[in-house]
Design an enzyme around this catalytic site. Structure first.
Site, PDB file in Angstrom:
ATOM      1  N   LYS A 173       0.852  -1.194   0.000  1.00  0.00           N
ATOM      2  CA  LYS A 173       0.000   0.000   0.000  1.00  0.00           C
ATOM      3  C   LYS A 173       0.885   1.240   0.000  1.00  0.00           C
ATOM      4  CE  LYS A 173      -3.158   2.887   2.610  1.00  0.00           C
ATOM      5  NZ  LYS A 173      -2.273   4.060   2.419  1.00  0.00           N
ATOM      6  N   GLY A 226       6.033   4.206   9.482  1.00  0.00           N
ATOM      7  CA  GLY A 226       5.190   5.378   9.713  1.00  0.00           C
ATOM      8  C   GLY A 226       5.340   5.878  11.130  1.00  0.00           C
ATOM      9  N   GLY A 227       4.303   6.477  11.659  1.00  0.00           N
ATOM     10  CA  GLY A 227       4.338   7.050  13.000  1.00  0.00           C
ATOM     11  C   GLY A 227       3.806   6.099  14.052  1.00  0.00           C
ATOM     12  N   GLU A 248       8.791   0.042  11.587  1.00  0.00           N
ATOM     13  CA  GLU A 248       9.888   1.009  11.504  1.00  0.00           C
ATOM     14  C   GLU A 248       9.242   2.380  11.646  1.00  0.00           C
ATOM     15  OE1 GLU A 248      12.089   3.790  10.646  1.00  0.00           O
ATOM     16  OE2 GLU A 248      11.936   3.194   8.534  1.00  0.00           O
ATOM     17  N   CYS A 282      12.983   9.685   9.125  1.00  0.00           N
ATOM     18  CA  CYS A 282      12.775   9.060  10.432  1.00  0.00           C
ATOM     19  C   CYS A 282      14.036   9.107  11.286  1.00  0.00           C
ATOM     20  CB  CYS A 282      12.297   7.628  10.267  1.00  0.00           C
ATOM     21  SG  CYS A 282      13.372   6.595   9.248  1.00  0.00           S
ATOM     22  N   GLU A 379       8.115  14.789  17.625  1.00  0.00           N
ATOM     23  CA  GLU A 379       8.747  14.728  16.303  1.00  0.00           C
ATOM     24  C   GLU A 379       8.139  15.779  15.374  1.00  0.00           C
ATOM     25  OE1 GLU A 379      10.144  11.288  13.123  1.00  0.00           O
ATOM     26  OE2 GLU A 379       8.275  11.003  14.218  1.00  0.00           O
TER      27      GLU A 379
END
Length: 487
Positions: A173, A226-227, A248, A282, A379
């Site tokens: 995706k 992602g977050g 991750e 990241c 972040e």
């Protein structure tokens, strides 16, 4: 206006719906994308499961899989420029970085092509004289891969490469915030000759696509970048199918500079760590922890370099910082910066959104010494650096570990014994010493805490896409004795 399709079961098809995507450098719509919903997700997962167990892929040797990966690598290298332009156009990441990064992505596919027929089983010296026992490594199953918009061809390669080497099939995706390069990459998968259903690439929105994919009963593993908040939803969804996960996630990476460091070199590394990719990385070195005796000198160098950075159109090879990827991201950076200044953080440079079109934000430095600034904990995912100072090595280590994240870190010192102590003491998955933001397909990458778990890169990543099967062979011709006693 360009019009994209997604790739399911070896075919390029339209989705149930479509949506428009925006050029972040101008704020203008430039392309139309397919929007996958539940029926599309079902079709993609069904195709992946069929390819895994029934199709030509299931009958291929590991060496044959490796040859397909080599072919894909060559196609990525040959089409790197076009892919880079699409990524720059759709996400605002500067062309000088996307061009270099995507050319290097080919090496990830070559690395995993070579690993494909090196994934070995083992023979167990079992404690029973009439038994031989082996372990086989087999593909974990259908993998759902959820890839973000930043560095997406790189962040998909570290998933797709090892999963294909292990023999898995997948549904990828792409982020709805910049899916163009991955949808174009599907054409290279097709041209390389992968059997239908092995790699399926879709895009869509979280509730109607991502959540449906993550909880699908035929998905065995979820690889997510992602977050942390979205990762929590991924884990909750995985309770439906008990799929394993590799996550991750983000970071607030410490960048530690001691007084004996080469300050000019460290400043260049800090610029690369926080202002390259407009801070949308990241591993961004977003917390500068600098020895107090050189703080002013180091900030003077850093301020000069930050203010000399060329901000401009991302497709211009001379541009060094382009726009943020979305208006939402630009607003988030501005709001968090405002909160941090209100808490007492002192603005050294930057901080003002330009009046020009597009989602630009200037390289920004905050002095956070003596204040409890939100910028030290949250972040930004943007070009904002927070600075604190220290007096001792112990204090530097304490400040470095004062975070819920644990992805990456940098240590700058000429003292070898000190460097070794810091390497051991910092609680991050990656430690760079006198360098920053270096990657290789050979080296595993991943974090601790809110930065996730699992590793991408290296042999370890390929093994994560396998499961072991234990095989018992009885070597005696004698009848089995008492059937009511466990052997």
């Amino acid at each position: 206006m360009q019009r994209f399709q997604y790739y399911i079961d070896g075919e390029f098809v339209d989705g149930e719906a479509r949506f428009q995507t925006i050029d972040p450098a101008t704020g203008d719509v430039w392309a139309e994308m397919p929007e996958a919903r539940e029926a599309d997700v079902d079709r993609a997962v069904d195709a992946a499961e069929k390819a895994l167990y029934e199709g030509h892929w299931a009958k291929m040797t590991a060496t044959q899989r490796g040859k397909l990966l080599y072919r894909l690598a060559d196609l990525v290298a040959a089409n790197a420029r076009k892919l880079a332009e699409l990524e720059t156009l759709d996400t605002g990441k500067i062309i000088r970085e996307t061009s270099a990064q995507i050319a290097y992505v080919a090496d990830y596919y070559r690395y995993y092509a070579g690993i494909a027929d090196k994934i070995e089983g083992s023979y167990l010296p079992i404690d029973k004289p009439d038994m031989d026992v082996w372990l086989r490594r087999e593909p974990v199953g259908v993998v759902a891969m959820v890839v973000p918009w930043n560095s997406q061809l790189f962040l998909s390669a570290v998933k797709i490469g090892p999963a294909l080497a292990a023999g898995c099939t997948m549904v990828v995706k792409a982020s709805e915030d910049g899916p163009a390069p991955l949808l174009e990459f599907a054409r290279l998968v097709h041209e390389a000759g992968f059997p239908a259903g092995v790699v399926n690439i879709i895009t869509g929105f979280g509730p109607s696509c991502g959540a449906v994919l993550g909880r699908h009963p035929k998905v065995a593993h979820i690889a997510f970048t992602g977050g942390p908040e979205t990762a929590r939803h991924v884990i909750r969804n995985s309770a439906e199918n008990l799929a394993s996960t590799s996550l991750e996630l983000g970071g607030k990476s410490p960048f530690i500079v001691f007084a004996d460091a080469d300050l000019e070199s460290a400043a260049n590394a800090q610029v690369a760590g926080i202002f390259a990719a407009t801070g949308q990385s990241c591993v961004a070195g977003s917390r500068l922890i600098v020895e107090a005796s050189v703080k002013d000198a180091f900030l003077s160098i850093l301020k000069r370099k930050a203010e000399a950075i060329r901000i401009g159109p991302p497709l211009d090879m001379a541009t060094e910082v382009g726009p943020l990827a979305t208006k939402r991201q630009q607003d988030h950076v501005a709001a968090l910066l405002e909160k941090s200044i209100a808490s007492g953080a002192r603005l050294i440079t930057g901080g003002q959104k330009p009046d020009s079109v597009g989602y630009y934000f200037p390289p920004t430095i905050l002095d956070c010494d003596g204040v409890n600034s939100p910028s030290l904990a949250e972040e930004f995912f943007g070009p904002v650096l927070s600075v604190v100072s220290f007096e001792s090595e112990a204090e530097a280590l304490r400040l470095a570990n004062d975070t819920r994240y644990g992805l990456a870190s940098g240590v700058f010192t000429q003292n070898l014994t000190r460097a070794h102590r810091l390497m051991k003491g910092i609680r991050t998955g990656v430690v760079w010493v006198n360098t920053y933001r270096a990657v290789s397909p050979i080296a595993p990458f991943g974090g601790f805490g809110l930065s996730g778990h699992g590793r991408e890169g290296g042999l370890a990543a390929a093994l994560d896409y396998t499961r072991t099967k234990t095989i018992w062979l009885r070597t005696s011709d004698d009848p089995i004795p008492d059937p009511f006693v466990m052997r």
